[in-house]
Scaffold this motif. Sequence first.
Motif, short mmCIF file in Angstrom:
data_model
loop_
_atom_site.label_atom_id
_atom_site.label_comp_id
_atom_site.label_asym_id
_atom_site.label_seq_id
_atom_site.Cartn_x
_atom_site.Cartn_y
_atom_site.Cartn_z
N THR A 11 0.83 -1.21 0.00
CA THR A 11 0.00 0.00 0.00
C THR A 11 0.86 1.26 0.00
OG1 THR A 11 -0.17 -0.06 2.42
CG2 THR A 11 -1.93 -1.15 1.16
N ALA A 12 2.14 1.11 -0.29
CA ALA A 12 3.06 2.26 -0.28
C ALA A 12 2.57 3.34 -1.24
CB ALA A 12 4.46 1.80 -0.67
N GLY A 13 2.70 4.58 -0.81
CA GLY A 13 2.31 5.71 -1.65
C GLY A 13 0.93 6.27 -1.36
N LEU A 14 0.13 5.55 -0.58
CA LEU A 14 -1.22 6.04 -0.29
C LEU A 14 -1.23 7.11 0.79
CD1 LEU A 14 -3.41 2.81 -0.46
CD2 LEU A 14 -3.14 4.60 -2.18
N GLY A 15 -0.20 7.16 1.63
CA GLY A 15 -0.15 8.16 2.69
C GLY A 15 -0.67 7.62 4.00
N TRP A 16 -0.25 8.26 5.10
CA TRP A 16 -0.54 7.71 6.44
C TRP A 16 -1.95 8.01 6.94
CZ3 TRP A 16 -1.47 10.69 10.89
CH2 TRP A 16 -1.18 12.06 10.80
N THR A 71 -7.51 5.69 4.02
CA THR A 71 -8.32 4.63 4.64
C THR A 71 -7.69 3.25 4.51
OG1 THR A 71 -10.38 5.85 4.30
CG2 THR A 71 -10.56 3.48 4.55
N VAL A 72 -7.15 2.92 3.35
CA VAL A 72 -6.74 1.54 3.06
C VAL A 72 -5.61 1.05 3.96
CG1 VAL A 72 -5.75 0.02 1.30
CG2 VAL A 72 -7.70 1.51 0.74
N PRO A 73 -4.45 1.72 4.04
CA PRO A 73 -3.39 1.20 4.93
C PRO A 73 -3.79 1.22 6.39
CG PRO A 73 -2.77 3.34 4.02
CD PRO A 73 -3.99 2.90 3.27
N ASN A 74 -4.62 2.19 6.79
CA ASN A 74 -5.07 2.21 8.18
C ASN A 74 -6.01 1.06 8.49
OD1 ASN A 74 -4.01 4.65 9.76
ND2 ASN A 74 -4.55 5.56 7.79
N ALA A 75 -6.84 0.69 7.53
CA ALA A 75 -7.71 -0.47 7.74
C ALA A 75 -6.88 -1.75 7.89
CB ALA A 75 -8.69 -0.61 6.58
N ALA A 76 -5.74 -1.80 7.22
CA ALA A 76 -4.85 -2.96 7.37
C ALA A 76 -4.29 -3.03 8.79
CB ALA A 76 -3.72 -2.88 6.34
N GLY A 99 1.28 1.96 13.97
CA GLY A 99 1.61 3.24 13.36
C GLY A 99 0.50 3.82 12.52
N LEU A 100 0.87 4.74 11.60
CA LEU A 100 -0.04 5.50 10.74
C LEU A 100 -0.93 6.40 11.61
CD1 LEU A 100 -0.91 2.83 8.01
CD2 LEU A 100 0.96 4.46 8.05
N ASP A 101 -2.25 6.39 11.40
CA ASP A 101 -3.13 7.28 12.16
C ASP A 101 -3.46 6.63 13.49
OD1 ASP A 101 -4.89 9.22 13.00
OD2 ASP A 101 -5.93 9.37 11.10
N THR A 102 -2.52 6.69 14.41
CA THR A 102 -2.56 5.86 15.61
C THR A 102 -3.76 6.11 16.51
OG1 THR A 102 -1.05 7.48 16.59
CG2 THR A 102 -0.08 5.45 15.72
#
Length: 373
Positions: A274-279, A282-287, A311-314
């Motif tokens: 999911t690299a490049g989508l940003g922190w 929705t998608v990497p945070n759902a992961a 990490g990400l939107d902790t």
Amino acid sequence: MSPRPVPAGPAAAHRAGPGRPTGPPLADRLHGAWLGRVAGNMLGKPVEQGEVWTRARIDRYLRRAAALPLTDYLPEPTDAADRAALRPEWRACVRGRVHGSCRDDDVDYAILGLHLLETHGFGFSTEQVGDLWLLTLPYRQIFTAERAAYRNLVNGLRPPLTATYDNPCQEWIGALIRADVYGWTCPGAPSRAAGLARRDAVLSHTGNGVYGAMFAAALISAAFTAATVRDALETALGVIPASSRLARTVRRVVTLHEARLPWEETLTTVSAETAGLGWIHTVPNAAVLTAGLLYGDGDFTRTIALTVRGGLDTDSNGATAGSVAGVRAGAEGIPARWKDPLHDTVRSAVSGFDGVRISELAERTLRLATAGP
């Protein structure tokens, strides 16, 4: 604040779904959901800046403070560079210093969703969501897609243009963090919860941003009746398009978990994909959320700790994980170290709600969840 009367609404959600809530009583589970959301939000708030607080840096911070495995609120930082990189509110969020919750949009939107249903009932319109934002939310306390939609509302645009005009954040996590109340008030009725979340989400989001809200609402609703968190995730996947990037990414995490990959390797794999989508997407945070729920294995503390360490939107992810885990455990099942420092009190930017009791919010949610026709 005295409770408002609940408007007439549809039949009780917990009687309309595929199964009745099991385990702790519904009142205790809703109280647990509110406590879990607030506690998870507070846990993640100091390190909410995904490009700075990577998974590796969060764990390095915890290791320096001898706080791995993480079993309580974040420790005070021992390193000056870590201290400087934390969110400004960190002093009110670390262990030993928590005295009630900090104000945060992740909790504001849960309160606003409750206020929406109390004011307009389950038949609310997307336009009424926008009207309530303008009446009760300060502009500078909202961010990303919500701020763009708010600005569009002020300029006279109506949904769905409020979501699409001059809004580069349409698939970010904002709609997902607004979805909890729809799951709480529709226990055991995930499709209905997802429909309510969609009606709210399209004010500010499109595509995976809307699917994220639907997924979260259905997940929380299903958590009341599902045998396991894995089953609740499967139900939630059923309300969004299987071909969407969100569904494919969540399914990928489920598959890696079933293959018995360690938590760290699962997140490393999905992070690369999911690299490049940003922190804040929705998608990497759902992961991260999905991994926290699965590897948390039904334990409240482990679930929110792993989710925040992801990490990400902790703070957003911690809040949603806490909501699901709180539904499963009930308030009585949440360890005292998470709930006692909150002193049953929430700070909020939503007009009329600052200082409201968490227990009162839970009682009002229960009235909506059990309202008759």
